[in-house]
Design a protein around this motif. Structure first.
Motif, PDB file in Angstrom:
ATOM      1  N   ALA A 280    -127.096   4.230   9.653  1.00  0.00           N
ATOM      2  CA  ALA A 280    -127.744   4.317   8.247  1.00  0.00           C
ATOM      3  C   ALA A 280    -128.289   5.894   7.955  1.00  0.00           C
ATOM      4  O   ALA A 280    -128.629   6.290   7.131  1.00  0.00           O
ATOM      5  CB  ALA A 280    -129.275   3.666   8.056  1.00  0.00           C
ATOM      6  N   GLY A 281    -127.976   6.693   8.809  1.00  0.00           N
ATOM      7  CA  GLY A 281    -128.300   8.079   8.613  1.00  0.00           C
ATOM      8  C   GLY A 281    -129.519   8.898   9.279  1.00  0.00           C
ATOM      9  O   GLY A 281    -129.933   9.816   9.146  1.00  0.00           O
TER      10      GLY A 281
ATOM     11  N   SER B 103    -132.337  -0.840  12.475  1.00  0.00           N
ATOM     12  CA  SER B 103    -132.217  -1.924  11.946  1.00  0.00           C
ATOM     13  C   SER B 103    -132.410  -3.171  12.469  1.00  0.00           C
ATOM     14  O   SER B 103    -131.624  -3.375  13.803  1.00  0.00           O
ATOM     15  CB  SER B 103    -130.888  -2.047  10.916  1.00  0.00           C
ATOM     16  OG  SER B 103    -130.970  -3.342  10.211  1.00  0.00           O
ATOM     17  N   THR B 104    -133.235  -4.032  12.186  1.00  0.00           N
ATOM     18  CA  THR B 104    -133.072  -5.307  12.995  1.00  0.00           C
ATOM     19  C   THR B 104    -132.255  -6.262  12.923  1.00  0.00           C
ATOM     20  O   THR B 104    -131.922  -7.403  13.372  1.00  0.00           O
ATOM     21  CB  THR B 104    -134.601  -6.012  12.732  1.00  0.00           C
ATOM     22  OG1 THR B 104    -134.703  -6.181  11.396  1.00  0.00           O
ATOM     23  CG2 THR B 104    -135.769  -5.223  13.140  1.00  0.00           C
ATOM     24  N   ASP B 105    -131.362  -5.941  11.699  1.00  0.00           N
ATOM     25  CA  ASP B 105    -130.198  -6.862  11.535  1.00  0.00           C
ATOM     26  C   ASP B 105    -128.792  -6.301  12.341  1.00  0.00           C
ATOM     27  O   ASP B 105    -127.590  -6.914  12.027  1.00  0.00           O
ATOM     28  CB  ASP B 105    -129.745  -6.897   9.902  1.00  0.00           C
ATOM     29  CG  ASP B 105    -130.653  -7.453   9.063  1.00  0.00           C
ATOM     30  OD1 ASP B 105    -131.258  -8.279   9.434  1.00  0.00           O
ATOM     31  OD2 ASP B 105    -131.005  -6.674   8.005  1.00  0.00           O
ATOM     32  N   GLY B 106    -129.198  -5.394  13.070  1.00  0.00           N
ATOM     33  CA  GLY B 106    -127.811  -4.819  13.892  1.00  0.00           C
ATOM     34  C   GLY B 106    -127.603  -3.511  13.615  1.00  0.00           C
ATOM     35  O   GLY B 106    -127.556  -3.089  12.434  1.00  0.00           O
ATOM     36  N   ASP B 107    -127.307  -2.529  14.498  1.00  0.00           N
ATOM     37  CA  ASP B 107    -127.015  -1.082  14.189  1.00  0.00           C
ATOM     38  C   ASP B 107    -126.195  -0.557  15.280  1.00  0.00           C
ATOM     39  O   ASP B 107    -125.771  -1.372  16.321  1.00  0.00           O
ATOM     40  CB  ASP B 107    -128.580  -0.608  14.191  1.00  0.00           C
ATOM     41  CG  ASP B 107    -128.508   0.420  13.198  1.00  0.00           C
ATOM     42  OD1 ASP B 107    -127.334   1.301  12.814  1.00  0.00           O
ATOM     43  OD2 ASP B 107    -129.562   1.072  12.701  1.00  0.00           O
TER      44      ASP B 107
ATOM     45  N   TYR C  84    -125.586  -3.036  18.722  1.00  0.00           N
ATOM     46  CA  TYR C  84    -126.168  -4.430  18.791  1.00  0.00           C
ATOM     47  C   TYR C  84    -126.303  -5.094  17.748  1.00  0.00           C
ATOM     48  O   TYR C  84    -125.959  -4.689  16.567  1.00  0.00           O
ATOM     49  CB  TYR C  84    -127.690  -4.299  19.460  1.00  0.00           C
ATOM     50  CG  TYR C  84    -128.638  -3.491  18.387  1.00  0.00           C
ATOM     51  CD1 TYR C  84    -129.411  -4.233  17.646  1.00  0.00           C
ATOM     52  CD2 TYR C  84    -128.857  -1.990  18.310  1.00  0.00           C
ATOM     53  CE1 TYR C  84    -130.198  -3.538  16.449  1.00  0.00           C
ATOM     54  CE2 TYR C  84    -129.433  -1.350  17.233  1.00  0.00           C
ATOM     55  CZ  TYR C  84    -130.310  -2.249  16.514  1.00  0.00           C
ATOM     56  OH  TYR C  84    -131.076  -1.604  15.393  1.00  0.00           O
ATOM     57  N   ASN C  85    -126.408  -6.803  17.734  1.00  0.00           N
ATOM     58  CA  ASN C  85    -126.325  -7.543  16.552  1.00  0.00           C
ATOM     59  C   ASN C  85    -127.746  -8.070  15.908  1.00  0.00           C
ATOM     60  O   ASN C  85    -128.649  -7.701  16.642  1.00  0.00           O
ATOM     61  CB  ASN C  85    -125.389  -8.844  17.097  1.00  0.00           C
ATOM     62  CG  ASN C  85    -125.904  -9.338  18.240  1.00  0.00           C
ATOM     63  OD1 ASN C  85    -127.117  -9.570  18.429  1.00  0.00           O
ATOM     64  ND2 ASN C  85    -125.158  -9.978  18.962  1.00  0.00           N
ATOM     65  N   ARG C  86    -127.418  -8.924  15.216  1.00  0.00           N
ATOM     66  CA  ARG C  86    -128.780  -9.025  14.425  1.00  0.00           C
ATOM     67  C   ARG C  86    -129.525 -10.030  15.448  1.00  0.00           C
ATOM     68  O   ARG C  86    -130.879 -10.045  15.602  1.00  0.00           O
ATOM     69  CB  ARG C  86    -128.317  -9.991  13.341  1.00  0.00           C
ATOM     70  CG  ARG C  86    -129.773 -10.758  12.462  1.00  0.00           C
ATOM     71  CD  ARG C  86    -129.227 -11.506  11.227  1.00  0.00           C
ATOM     72  NE  ARG C  86    -128.507 -10.640  10.326  1.00  0.00           N
ATOM     73  CZ  ARG C  86    -128.218 -10.901   9.137  1.00  0.00           C
ATOM     74  NH1 ARG C  86    -128.278 -12.616   8.868  1.00  0.00           N
ATOM     75  NH2 ARG C  86    -127.439 -10.105   8.319  1.00  0.00           N
ATOM     76  N   THR C  87    -128.940 -10.963  16.346  1.00  0.00           N
ATOM     77  CA  THR C  87    -129.759 -11.799  17.239  1.00  0.00           C
ATOM     78  C   THR C  87    -130.503 -10.823  18.162  1.00  0.00           C
ATOM     79  O   THR C  87    -131.721 -11.230  18.458  1.00  0.00           O
ATOM     80  CB  THR C  87    -128.799 -12.574  17.841  1.00  0.00           C
ATOM     81  OG1 THR C  87    -128.096 -13.303  17.162  1.00  0.00           O
ATOM     82  CG2 THR C  87    -129.475 -13.455  19.111  1.00  0.00           C
ATOM     83  N   GLN C  88    -129.699  -9.810  18.639  1.00  0.00           N
ATOM     84  CA  GLN C  88    -130.608  -8.901  19.508  1.00  0.00           C
ATOM     85  C   GLN C  88    -131.750  -8.086  18.695  1.00  0.00           C
ATOM     86  O   GLN C  88    -132.690  -8.006  19.277  1.00  0.00           O
ATOM     87  CB  GLN C  88    -129.672  -7.940  20.029  1.00  0.00           C
ATOM     88  CG  GLN C  88    -128.688  -8.451  21.015  1.00  0.00           C
ATOM     89  CD  GLN C  88    -127.436  -7.466  21.651  1.00  0.00           C
ATOM     90  OE1 GLN C  88    -126.957  -7.077  20.666  1.00  0.00           O
ATOM     91  NE2 GLN C  88    -127.409  -7.181  22.736  1.00  0.00           N
TER      92      GLN C  88
END
Length: 347
Positions: free
Chosen positions: A283-284, A311-315, A332-336
């Motif tokens: 996201a910068g 982000s907790t939604d994946g980043d 990483y993904n949203r679950t992680q």
């Protein structure tokens, strides 16, 4: 003086033994065992190896997989998968099995030359350490599969280097010019080592070439001595695959009393200055690492990243060096990301 007993050995590979960091930290080798009879398939038993790494009934190629240079132990690795297009391939195919001395001025008597021979695409070289955790990031993991394949497929091999005085094997299977001062006496032209493979079933020719990252890119046409300070390390573009410094884990959803952070690990046996290195999010977000910080050899350090929201939604987390070049990245993904209070561990 140049290396002695230089030549090419046509043979069939029978097996190999590789020395890891635990086996030999200073001067590890990959020992490639071979024989000269194209009609034979002798049993290879590594348990018969003696204290000098010899196995009865086989010749041995001692292939360096770590440099003795104190400041840079890396090797540079090139592969030419279209070596049949090189004019040398036809000449090699006509050679009888056994060792052939090479020391002359004609195409038939000259050996390999990494600078003058157009053997490979020079910028494609990879700088590799000897033995690191993780997949496909060190010389063992890159070279060993090629060796295993030529053993399995009974390919013809052509080993370029210096025959042992005992005549039972070969060494200096690497670039032999542009050396640092300690090894300068080995310099020469058209006497580089290497391994050429001919897979008879598919008629594919492959060249594998090794140099030390500390060796010079430009050498004198007669002596092979360095004529500039540019080494392979200086010449080659940064290779993000090496992952010398990696992202080990991250807290992206910290619990009570915790902070958002990224943990870095140094896989090398030397310190790495991290001044002006930054951690980025997709996201910068951008976190500048502490000024004057040096990550210890084989060290691990946690860095808080208040300026780099994750982000907790994946980043995607990216580590960038002082030149703005990517060192390593993880995702990483949203679950992680939704697991509060637990770090995400990256392999």
């Amino acid at each position: 003086m140049p290396v002695t007993n230089y030549g090419v050995w046509k043979a069939r590979a029978a097996g190999s033994i590789v020395e890891s960091h635990a086996d030999d930290r200073r001067s590890p080798h990959l020992s490639l065992y071979y024989h000269e009879d194209p009609n034979a398939n002798p049993d290879f038993d590594p348990s018969l190896r003696d204290d000098n790494n010899n196995i009865p009934g086989f010749f041995r190629a001692a292939i360096n997989i770590k440099s003795g240079h104190r400041q840079d132990s890396r090797l540079v690795y090139w592969v030419n998968g279209d070596f049949e297009q090189h004019r040398m391939a036809e000449r090699l195919d006509n050679l009888p099995f056994g060792f052939r001395p090479l020391r002359g001025a004609t195409d038939e008597t000259r050996g390999l030359d990494y600078i003058r021979g157009n053997l490979f695409n020079t910028p494609s070289g990879r700088r590799l350490f000897h033995d690191l955790p993780g997949p496909d990031n060190d010389i063992i993991e890159v070279l060993q599969p090629e060796i295993d394949d030529i053993v399995e497929k009974q390919a013809d091999i052509y080993l370029f280097g210096a025959r042992f005085g005992s005549n039972d094997g070969i060494h200096d299977v690497h670039m032999n010019q542009g050396n640092a001062r300690q090894w300068k006496n080995d310099d020469g032209v058209f006497q580089d080592g290497g391994l050429v493979i001919h897979r008879k079933d598919s008629n594919q020719w492959v060249g594998i070439f090794l140099a030390f990252a500390s060796q010079a890119v430009h050498t004198d046409n007669r002596s092979g001595h360095a004529i500039s300070s540019m080494t392979w390390d200086n010449f080659l573009l940064p290779d993000i695959i090496e992952n010398a410094v990696v992202i080990k884990e991250a807290y992206v959803n910290p619990g009570p009393g915790q902070s958002r952070s990224v943990t870095l690990s140094n896989l090398m046996n030397r310190r790495v200055p991290l001044e002006n290195w930054t951690i980025h999010s997709s996201a910068g977000g951008r976190q500048l690492l502490p000024l004057d910080y040096i990550l210890a050899a084989r060290g691990t350090e946690l860095f808080e990243v208040p300026d780099c929201p994750l982000s907790t939604d994946g980043d995607i987390i990216t580590l960038v060096n002082e030149e703005g070049l990517k060192v390593v990245g993880v995702s990483y993904n949203r679950t992680q990301g939704s697991r509060q209070g637990s770090p995400i561990v990256f392999r």
